[in-house]
Design an enzyme around this catalytic site. Structure first.
Site, PDB file in Angstrom:
ATOM      1  N   GLU A 141      -3.713   2.005  -7.560  1.00 51.42           N
ATOM      2  CA  GLU A 141      -4.106   3.174  -6.882  1.00 51.42           C
ATOM      3  C   GLU A 141      -3.233   4.058  -7.111  1.00 51.42           C
ATOM      4  OE1 GLU A 141      -6.447   2.033  -3.002  1.00 51.42           O
ATOM      5  OE2 GLU A 141      -4.184   2.087  -2.442  1.00 51.42           O
TER       6      GLU A 141
ATOM      7  N   HIS B 219       0.884  -1.138  -0.012  1.00 49.45           N
ATOM      8  CA  HIS B 219       0.087  -0.091  -0.038  1.00 49.45           C
ATOM      9  C   HIS B 219       0.974   1.311   0.198  1.00 49.45           C
ATOM     10  CE1 HIS B 219      -3.017   2.893   1.173  1.00 49.45           C
ATOM     11  NE2 HIS B 219      -3.758   2.185   0.787  1.00 49.45           N
TER      12      HIS B 219
HETATM   13  P1  PGA Z   1      -9.212   6.200   0.303  1.00 50.25           P
HETATM   14  O1  PGA Z   1      -8.072   5.244   0.786  1.00 50.25           O
HETATM   15  O2  PGA Z   1     -10.415   5.461  -0.281  1.00 50.25           O
HETATM   16  O3  PGA Z   1      -9.409   6.747   1.740  1.00 50.25           O
HETATM   17  O4  PGA Z   1      -8.679   7.346  -0.365  1.00 50.25           O
HETATM   18  C1  PGA Z   1      -7.806   4.056  -0.186  1.00 50.25           C
HETATM   19  C2  PGA Z   1      -6.812   3.160   0.190  1.00 50.25           C
HETATM   20  O5  PGA Z   1      -6.274   3.276   1.112  1.00 50.25           O
HETATM   21  O6  PGA Z   1      -6.854   2.146  -0.481  1.00 50.25           O
END
Ligand code: PGA
Length: 255
Positions: free
Chosen positions: A168, A98
């Site tokens: 992401e 992450h």
């Molecule tokens: P968020 O985080 O939805 O709060 O932007 C995404 C994540 O941590 O995977």
């Protein structure tokens, strides 16, 4: 019921503050999830809450996930938690690499060693990839490809089914706005193409690509239907009930 169910993974991050609240969120999520027809849901609480959220009773459409894991096998590693320990608690999915972890000085969070540990014990690795910033000449695409290749380096082809890619874009995580669904669509095609280069076409067709970064109950349906991703990695909204319940219902309605 469609062959391919959508996958929504809730990353609770370092929330909530108490175990009583964790129990409440888990119970509410389970109830909502049981009513879904075409969506699988995974809750990833902090390690300490795993036994609370876990249930030995099989729950419809609901699985347990962890936010991280050690890249080491058992022995003297103070503070580490092994993939075997997670499996023993009923964990089925583990988030790897992450961006919040990478930014805190664990550049290797998404290293192939850690992903190997996860898949070796039969768990599914949710491999997070995404560019820090965007540029006009597309250099971020090369960077993304590099990230994917480094993460999946040396992984045998038969393990490809244990890999879920969570795209992401780092600039959209914890932000006020998600990426536009049209751009998400382009990125998911690009990721499938790189996956196919690594493992071949068939595993790439079966692989799930999720989107994560500021997903909420209002934008989730468009991200799935226009972005054409196989699911979502949801941070803040996953511990914000009833927002998460609304999000799940919105996703479940999409054909
Ligand atoms: P968020 O985080 O939805 O709060 O932007 C995404 C994540 O941590 O995977």
């Amino acid at each position: 019921m469609p062959m391919n169910k959508r996958l929504v993974i809730g990353n609770w991050k370092m929330n909530p503050a108490t175990s009583a609240e964790a129990r409440r969120i888990a119970a509410r999520t389970r109830r909502a999830v049981a009513g879904l027809a075409r969506t699988d849901v995974v809750a990833c609480p902090p390690f300490v809450y795993l036994p609370i959220v876990s249930s030995r009773r099989p729950a419809l459409n609901f699985s347990l996930g962890a936010q991280s894991v050690s890249d080491k096998e058992s022995r003297a590693y103070t503070g580490h938690v092994s993939a075997d320990m997670l499996k023993d608690l009923g964990v089925e999915y583990v988030i790897a690499g992450h961006s919040e972890q990478r930014n805190l000085g664990d550049p290797d969070a998404v290293g192939a060693g850690r992903i190997m540990r996860i898949v070796e014990v039969g768990l599914k690795a949710v491999v997070c990839v995404g560019e820090n910033t965007r540029d006009d000449n597309g250099a971020y695409l090369a960077g993304l490809k590099e990230q994917l290749k480094n993460s999946l380096l040396g992984l045998p082809r038969e393990r490809a089914k244990n890999i879920i890619i969570a795209y992401e874009p780092v600039w959209a995580v914890g932000a006020s706005q998600a990426m536009a669904p049209e751009q998400i669509y382009e990125m998911s095609i690009f990721i499938k193409k790189v996956f196919a280069d690594i493992f071949g076409l068939e595993p790439a067709m079966k692989a799930k690509v999720l989107y994560g970064g500021s997903v909420n109950s209002r934008n989730a349906a468009d991200i799935i239907s226009i972005g054409k991703v196989d699911g979502l990695l949801v941070g803040r909204e996953s511990v914000n009930l009833p927002g998460f319940v609304e999000l799940l219902r919105a996703v479940d309605k999409i054909d």
